[in-house]
Design an enzyme around this catalytic site. Structure first.
Site, mmCIF file in Angstrom:
data_model
loop_
_atom_site.group_PDB
_atom_site.id
_atom_site.type_symbol
_atom_site.label_atom_id
_atom_site.label_comp_id
_atom_site.label_asym_id
_atom_site.label_seq_id
_atom_site.Cartn_x
_atom_site.Cartn_y
_atom_site.Cartn_z
ATOM 1 N N SER A 1 -36.715 -22.199 5.094
ATOM 2 C CA SER A 1 -36.489 -22.469 6.527
ATOM 3 C C SER A 1 -34.987 -22.472 6.822
ATOM 4 O O SER A 1 -34.156 -22.580 5.911
ATOM 5 C CB SER A 1 -37.093 -23.850 6.869
ATOM 6 N N ILE B 1 -31.204 -22.564 7.407
ATOM 7 C CA ILE B 1 -30.023 -22.014 6.731
ATOM 8 C C ILE B 1 -30.416 -21.341 5.408
ATOM 9 O O ILE B 1 -29.933 -20.247 5.077
ATOM 10 C CB ILE B 1 -28.998 -23.142 6.460
ATOM 11 N N ASP C 1 -38.583 -24.014 -2.661
ATOM 12 C CA ASP C 1 -38.800 -24.960 -1.564
ATOM 13 C C ASP C 1 -39.931 -25.908 -1.939
ATOM 14 O O ASP C 1 -40.797 -25.578 -2.741
ATOM 15 C CB ASP C 1 -39.153 -24.208 -0.270
ATOM 16 N N VAL D 1 -36.540 -30.802 -5.097
ATOM 17 C CA VAL D 1 -35.219 -30.975 -5.734
ATOM 18 C C VAL D 1 -34.907 -32.421 -6.095
ATOM 19 O O VAL D 1 -34.007 -32.686 -6.887
ATOM 20 C CB VAL D 1 -34.068 -30.394 -4.860
ATOM 21 N N ASN E 1 -29.198 -26.154 -1.236
ATOM 22 C CA ASN E 1 -29.221 -26.248 0.221
ATOM 23 C C ASN E 1 -30.283 -27.204 0.752
ATOM 24 O O ASN E 1 -30.143 -27.717 1.870
ATOM 25 C CB ASN E 1 -29.452 -24.829 0.775
ATOM 26 N N ALA E 2 -31.333 -27.467 -0.035
ATOM 27 C CA ALA E 2 -32.434 -28.308 0.474
ATOM 28 C C ALA E 2 -31.882 -29.648 0.943
ATOM 29 O O ALA E 2 -31.030 -30.244 0.288
ATOM 30 C CB ALA E 2 -33.472 -28.522 -0.629
ATOM 31 N N GLY E 3 -32.360 -30.096 2.089
ATOM 32 C CA GLY E 3 -31.877 -31.376 2.595
ATOM 33 C C GLY E 3 -32.837 -31.972 3.597
ATOM 34 O O GLY E 3 -33.685 -31.275 4.160
ATOM 35 N N SER F 1 -22.244 -30.951 5.036
ATOM 36 C CA SER F 1 -22.347 -31.063 6.497
ATOM 37 C C SER F 1 -20.989 -31.530 7.004
ATOM 38 O O SER F 1 -20.211 -32.128 6.250
ATOM 39 C CB SER F 1 -23.410 -32.116 6.845
ATOM 40 N N TYR G 1 -27.608 -40.396 6.350
ATOM 41 C CA TYR G 1 -27.334 -38.959 6.199
ATOM 42 C C TYR G 1 -25.843 -38.742 5.889
ATOM 43 O O TYR G 1 -25.489 -37.999 4.964
ATOM 44 C CB TYR G 1 -27.747 -38.245 7.488
ATOM 45 N N LYS H 1 -24.179 -37.005 2.599
ATOM 46 C CA LYS H 1 -23.410 -35.751 2.682
ATOM 47 C C LYS H 1 -21.960 -35.941 2.214
ATOM 48 O O LYS H 1 -21.355 -35.016 1.666
ATOM 49 C CB LYS H 1 -23.468 -35.191 4.106
ATOM 50 N N THR I 1 -31.515 -25.048 13.754
ATOM 51 C CA THR I 1 -32.641 -24.907 12.818
ATOM 52 C C THR I 1 -33.669 -25.975 13.193
ATOM 53 O O THR I 1 -33.356 -26.890 13.970
ATOM 54 C CB THR I 1 -32.189 -25.174 11.370
#
Ligand SMILES: NC(=O)c1ccc[n+]([C@@H]2O[C@H](COP(=O)([O-])OP(=O)(O)OC[C@H]3O[C@@H](n4cnc5c(N)ncnc54)[C@H](O)[C@@H]3O)[C@@H](O)[C@H]2O)c1
Length: 255
Positions: A19, A21, A40, A60, A86-88, A137, A150, A154, A185
């Site tokens: 999904s 990015i 994913d 992850v 990248n997963a977040g 981020s 968050y 980050k 997104t």
């Protein structure tokens, strides 16, 4: 795409590749000639095969999943050149006096441990010249109201990226991260997100939020061989927001 920044013959793994990015990064890497594993938590095998990528199920936050993902990639393709951690997850809008441990833990497990697992298990499987790009981020560089969990996770991604750059530099592995402000997104449109997006449009000189393709392009730049001396950087993609208040932002403020 021209031969500049080509990734021909290279093997890349993109986590959270199903999904936003991650998906745009998978598309871009394939267009640049790479063989790509789209990893994913959600099942995305049809999406992956439509793009010419391979899907791998992976959470992850679980070290064994990440280790298995990278080992299976090496076994299947014989090499691992690029990992994009990248997963977040976003957590929730909560001020610090109301924030719950559950939200802190979710952000910590996916955003921080997910990246740490990726770095740990990719580095042992990469040859000199390997590249790791982490999606941090802009919230990894400044504070943000109601986003404490968050933001903390980050900031940790930025710190991990810099530490990994120092530790892995001797192995010839480069580690960088991207730090976008709000990106268009599904994550950005989670509950409360549209209010934040409306505000951000006033503050960004370009008058809009970032698109996923634009972050994918920055990830591609950092993951390319041409970018060989950029290491340990946190690349800010903020449309100029950090340069000062826009005229429209000022007029809204005083109206
Ligand atoms: N959208 C934004 O405004 C924005 C801004 C800055 C940074 N980011 C970061 O960009 C990254 C990608 O987010 P996006 O905006 O594309 O969001 P998205 O929700 O579109 O995509 C996130 C993907 O990660 C996957 N994922 C979530 N938890 C996972 C786990 N435990 N294991 C494996 N996969 C998992 C999801 O299934 C999804 O496919 C995240 O790290 C996010 O924090 C997003």
């Amino acid at each position: 795409m021209s031969d500049f920044f080509n990734l021909k013959g290279q093997v890349a793994v993109v986590t959270g590749g199903g999904s936003g990015i991650g998906l745009k990064t998978v598309e871009r890497f394939i267009a640049a000639g790479a063989r790509v594993v789209m990893a994913d938590r959600d099942h995305c095998s049809e999406k992956a095969s439509a793009l010419g990528a391979t899907f791998a199920a992976c959470d992850v936050s679980k070290e064994s999943d990440v280790e298995q993902l990278l080992e299976a990639t090496l076994r299947e393709y014989g090499r691992l050149d690029i990992l994009v951690n990248n997963a977040g997850v976003f957590g929730a809008y909560q001020k610090l006096d109301e924030i719950t441990t559950d939200v802190f833990e979710r952000c910590y497990r996916v955003n921080l441990l997910g990246v740490a697992h990726g770095i740990k298990h990719a580095a042992k499987r990469m040859q000199p010249g390997g590249r790791i790009v982490n999606t941090a981020s802009a919230a990894g560089l400044t504070g943000a109201v109601s986003l404490g969990a968050y933001v903390a996770s980050k900031h940790a991604v930025v710190g991990l990226s810099k530490t990994a750059a120092v530790e892995l530099g001797a192995q010839g592995i480069r580690v960088n991260c991207v730090c976008p402000t709000t990106v268009n997104t599904p994550m950005a449109h989670e509950q409360g997100g549209d209010f934040m997006i409306a505000g951000e449009r006033l503050l960004v000189p370009l008058g809009r939020i970032c698109e996923a393709e634009e972050v994918a392009a920055a990830i591609h730049f950092l993951a390319s061989e041409e970018c060989g001396f950029v290491n340990g950087q946190a690349l800010l993609l903020d449309g100029g927001m950090g340069c000062g208040m826009t005229e429209i932002g000022f007029s809204e403020l005083i109206s």
